[in-house]
Design an enzyme around this catalytic site. Sequence first.
Site, PDB file in Angstrom:
ATOM      1  N   SER A  66      19.535 -49.105  99.304  1.00  0.00           N
ATOM      2  CA  SER A  66      18.427 -49.502  98.542  1.00  0.00           C
ATOM      3  C   SER A  66      18.275 -50.835  98.431  1.00  0.00           C
ATOM      4  O   SER A  66      19.079 -51.536  98.392  1.00  0.00           O
ATOM      5  CB  SER A  66      18.855 -48.977  96.919  1.00  0.00           C
ATOM      6  OG  SER A  66      18.986 -47.577  96.930  1.00  0.00           O
ATOM      7  N   GLU A  95      18.641 -56.236  95.903  1.00  0.00           N
ATOM      8  CA  GLU A  95      20.168 -55.961  95.549  1.00  0.00           C
ATOM      9  C   GLU A  95      20.800 -56.513  96.739  1.00  0.00           C
ATOM     10  O   GLU A  95      21.980 -56.881  96.507  1.00  0.00           O
ATOM     11  CB  GLU A  95      20.254 -54.268  95.627  1.00  0.00           C
ATOM     12  CG  GLU A  95      21.510 -54.058  95.524  1.00  0.00           C
ATOM     13  CD  GLU A  95      21.831 -52.434  95.223  1.00  0.00           C
ATOM     14  OE1 GLU A  95      21.001 -51.742  94.625  1.00  0.00           O
ATOM     15  OE2 GLU A  95      22.790 -51.919  96.017  1.00  0.00           O
ATOM     16  N   ARG A 112      25.242 -54.042  89.778  1.00  0.00           N
ATOM     17  CA  ARG A 112      25.338 -54.693  90.842  1.00  0.00           C
ATOM     18  C   ARG A 112      25.748 -56.302  90.818  1.00  0.00           C
ATOM     19  O   ARG A 112      24.984 -56.830  91.719  1.00  0.00           O
ATOM     20  CB  ARG A 112      24.221 -54.330  91.380  1.00  0.00           C
ATOM     21  CG  ARG A 112      23.808 -52.967  91.741  1.00  0.00           C
ATOM     22  CD  ARG A 112      24.677 -52.094  92.653  1.00  0.00           C
ATOM     23  NE  ARG A 112      24.237 -50.820  92.605  1.00  0.00           N
ATOM     24  CZ  ARG A 112      24.886 -49.871  91.543  1.00  0.00           C
ATOM     25  NH1 ARG A 112      25.844 -50.259  90.504  1.00  0.00           N
ATOM     26  NH2 ARG A 112      24.432 -48.757  91.660  1.00  0.00           N
TER      27      ARG A 112
HETATM   28  C1  LIG Z   1      22.978 -45.919 103.766  1.00  0.00           C
HETATM   29  C2  LIG Z   1      23.606 -46.736 102.459  1.00  0.00           C
HETATM   30  C3  LIG Z   1      23.832 -46.372 101.414  1.00  0.00           C
HETATM   31  C4  LIG Z   1      24.117 -47.124 100.202  1.00  0.00           C
HETATM   32  N1  LIG Z   1      24.570 -46.783  99.159  1.00  0.00           N
HETATM   33  C5  LIG Z   1      24.851 -47.499  98.123  1.00  0.00           C
HETATM   34  C6  LIG Z   1      25.162 -46.994  96.727  1.00  0.00           C
HETATM   35  O1  LIG Z   1      25.079 -45.655  96.543  1.00  0.00           O
HETATM   36  N2  LIG Z   1      25.573 -47.939  95.752  1.00  0.00           N
HETATM   37  C7  LIG Z   1      25.718 -49.043  96.113  1.00  0.00           C
HETATM   38  O2  LIG Z   1      26.070 -49.701  95.126  1.00  0.00           O
HETATM   39  N3  LIG Z   1      25.495 -49.778  97.227  1.00  0.00           N
HETATM   40  C8  LIG Z   1      25.159 -48.662  98.166  1.00  0.00           C
HETATM   41  N4  LIG Z   1      25.008 -49.425  99.492  1.00  0.00           N
HETATM   42  C9  LIG Z   1      25.230 -50.834  99.821  1.00  0.00           C
HETATM   43  C10 LIG Z   1      26.641 -51.375 100.214  1.00  0.00           C
HETATM   44  O3  LIG Z   1      27.095 -50.183 100.820  1.00  0.00           O
HETATM   45  C11 LIG Z   1      27.295 -51.561  99.321  1.00  0.00           C
HETATM   46  O4  LIG Z   1      26.951 -52.651  98.567  1.00  0.00           O
HETATM   47  C12 LIG Z   1      28.925 -52.117  99.670  1.00  0.00           C
HETATM   48  O5  LIG Z   1      29.749 -52.451  98.327  1.00  0.00           O
HETATM   49  C13 LIG Z   1      28.849 -53.491 100.378  1.00  0.00           C
HETATM   50  O6  LIG Z   1      30.007 -53.446 101.087  1.00  0.00           O
HETATM   51  P1  LIG Z   1      30.161 -54.104 102.389  1.00  0.00           P
HETATM   52  O7  LIG Z   1      31.768 -54.229 102.819  1.00  0.00           O
HETATM   53  O8  LIG Z   1      29.084 -53.639 103.475  1.00  0.00           O
HETATM   54  O9  LIG Z   1      29.681 -55.660 102.065  1.00  0.00           O
HETATM   55  P2  LIG Z   1      28.783 -56.589 102.939  1.00  0.00           P
HETATM   56  O10 LIG Z   1      27.536 -56.107 103.057  1.00  0.00           O
HETATM   57  O11 LIG Z   1      29.695 -57.164 104.111  1.00  0.00           O
HETATM   58  O12 LIG Z   1      28.683 -57.892 101.703  1.00  0.00           O
HETATM   59  C14 LIG Z   1      27.984 -57.861 100.760  1.00  0.00           C
HETATM   60  C15 LIG Z   1      28.431 -59.094  99.806  1.00  0.00           C
HETATM   61  O13 LIG Z   1      29.525 -59.147  99.337  1.00  0.00           O
HETATM   62  C16 LIG Z   1      30.129 -60.236  99.927  1.00  0.00           C
HETATM   63  N5  LIG Z   1      31.579 -59.886 100.462  1.00  0.00           N
HETATM   64  C17 LIG Z   1      31.926 -58.828 101.220  1.00  0.00           C
HETATM   65  N6  LIG Z   1      33.087 -58.886 101.261  1.00  0.00           N
HETATM   66  C18 LIG Z   1      33.691 -59.587 100.308  1.00  0.00           C
HETATM   67  C19 LIG Z   1      34.852 -59.946  99.715  1.00  0.00           C
HETATM   68  N7  LIG Z   1      36.245 -59.361 100.107  1.00  0.00           N
HETATM   69  N8  LIG Z   1      35.246 -60.788  98.923  1.00  0.00           N
HETATM   70  C20 LIG Z   1      34.162 -61.485  98.311  1.00  0.00           C
HETATM   71  N9  LIG Z   1      33.168 -61.252  98.753  1.00  0.00           N
HETATM   72  C21 LIG Z   1      32.582 -60.326  99.744  1.00  0.00           C
HETATM   73  C22 LIG Z   1      29.447 -60.648 101.278  1.00  0.00           C
HETATM   74  O14 LIG Z   1      29.667 -62.209 101.075  1.00  0.00           O
HETATM   75  C23 LIG Z   1      28.130 -60.295 100.698  1.00  0.00           C
HETATM   76  O15 LIG Z   1      27.521 -61.147  99.869  1.00  0.00           O
HETATM   77  C24 LIG Z   1      24.585 -48.525 100.539  1.00  0.00           C
HETATM   78  C25 LIG Z   1      24.211 -49.151 101.852  1.00  0.00           C
HETATM   79  C26 LIG Z   1      23.556 -48.221 102.884  1.00  0.00           C
HETATM   80  C27 LIG Z   1      23.596 -48.558 104.472  1.00  0.00           C
END
Ligand SMILES: Cc1cc2nc3c(=O)[nH]c(=O)nc-3n(C[C@H](O)[C@H](O)[C@H](O)COP(=O)(O)OP(=O)(O)OC[C@H]3O[C@@H](n4cnc5c(N)ncnc54)[C@H](O)[C@@H]3O)c2cc1C
Length: 292
Positions: free
Chosen positions: A212, A282, A163
Site C-alpha cells: 500500500s 506510507e 504506521r
Molecule cells: C506486497 C507487499 C505487501 C505489504 N503488506 C503490508 C501490510 O500488510 N502491512 C504493513 O504494515 N506493511 C506492508 N508492506 C510494507 C512493508 O513490507 C512493511 O512496512 C515492512 O515493515 C518494511 O520492512 P523492511 O524490512 O522491508 O523495511 P525497509 O523497507 O527496508 O525500510 C522501511 C523504513 O524502515 C527503516 N528501517 C528498516 N530497518 C530498520 C531498522 N532495523 N532500524 C531502524 N529503521 C529501520 C528504513 O530506513 C525505512 O525508513 C507490504 C509491502 C509489500 C511489497
Amino acid sequence: MIGGRLRLGESLARHSSWRVGGAAERFYLPATIEDLVGFLRNFSYGPITWLGLGSNVLVRDGGIPGTVVCLAHGLDQMATGEHGELVVEAGVSAVKLAHFAARAGLAGAEFLAGIPGTLGGCLAMNAGAHGGETWPLVEWVELLHPNGELERRPAAAFQVGYRSVRGQGDACFVRAGLRLPSGEPEALRAQLRAWQNQRAATQPLAWPSCGSVFRNPPGDYAARLIEAAGLKGRRIGDAEVSTQHANFILNRGQARARDIEALVVEVQEAVRKRFDVVLRPEMRVLGEDFDD
Ligand SMILES: Cc1cc2nc3c(=O)[nH]c(=O)nc-3n(C[C@H](O)[C@H](O)[C@H](O)COP(=O)(O)OP(=O)(O)OC[C@H]3O[C@@H](n4cnc5c(N)ncnc54)[C@H](O)[C@@H]3O)c2cc1C
C-alpha cells in the site's frame, strides 16, 4: 578488519521491492550485531541510511550518498530470553518470525506472515495487518546508535501510532524482546495460512510494488478513494496504479523512481480535488533525484 561485507556503488534496485533506484555510495551488510558495532566504531563515513528488505521504500534514481546499512541477510538469530520472552534480531524476516512463533505455540504474530519485510523494518514502520500491529507484541528493543553505542529501552519509551513510531532518533533497531501469549499451534498455523491465501487472492503480487502506497485516512480507505477518482490503470512510464488494488502502484517493467513519484503526486492531487482528502504516503522516499 571489517566483519560482514562492504560494497561500493551497489545498485539499490536489487534491494528494494519496487526494483527501482540508483546506487548506494557504500553498501554494508553486517552478519552479526558485533560486526555492525565494529563497523560503526571504526569504519563509518558519511550519513547512514538503515535498510531492511526494502519493501517500504522508494529509492530515488540518483541513489543514496554515504553508507546504506542493510540489516536483512544477517542479524538473523531468534532465542528465548532470560525472562521467557522471544528475543529476535532485526534482520529476521516477518514471515519467518510468524511461522516460528506459530510452530512454537506463541500467538499474536500470525499477521506478520503476509508482510515481506524484516522485524527491524516492522518496528520502524509499526507494520500491521488484519487488526494486528507490531508494537503491541514488543516488551523491549535494543537500539544501536550511529556512534556504535548499544542501548536497551522498554517499549513504553516510544510513541507508537498507525504506521508510525517515534523515539528512536537516528538509531537503528537491532533486537527486540517479544511477549506472546500461548496458543494452539495447529490453529495458529491455519489462521496464518488463511490470511496468506486471502492476500494472494486480493493483492497484485505478480509485479514489483511496495504494498500500500498511502495510509488510510481516518474512517476511510485510500484504495476506495483512488478507485472512485477513476485512477485505476493510470500510468506514467511503466509505473501503474493497479487495476486490482488501487492503493498499489506497480512497476510494470522499466519504471524509474521518478515515474512512481510523479504518479504518487498525481494520485494525491486527484483525490484532494475530488474529495478534499490529503493522502499521506506510507512508504519512505530515500536518496537523491537523478541529475540529467
Ligand atoms: C506486497 C507487499 C505487501 C505489504 N503488506 C503490508 C501490510 O500488510 N502491512 C504493513 O504494515 N506493511 C506492508 N508492506 C510494507 C512493508 O513490507 C512493511 O512496512 C515492512 O515493515 C518494511 O520492512 P523492511 O524490512 O522491508 O523495511 P525497509 O523497507 O527496508 O525500510 C522501511 C523504513 O524502515 C527503516 N528501517 C528498516 N530497518 C530498520 C531498522 N532495523 N532500524 C531502524 N529503521 C529501520 C528504513 O530506513 C525505512 O525508513 C507490504 C509491502 C509489500 C511489497
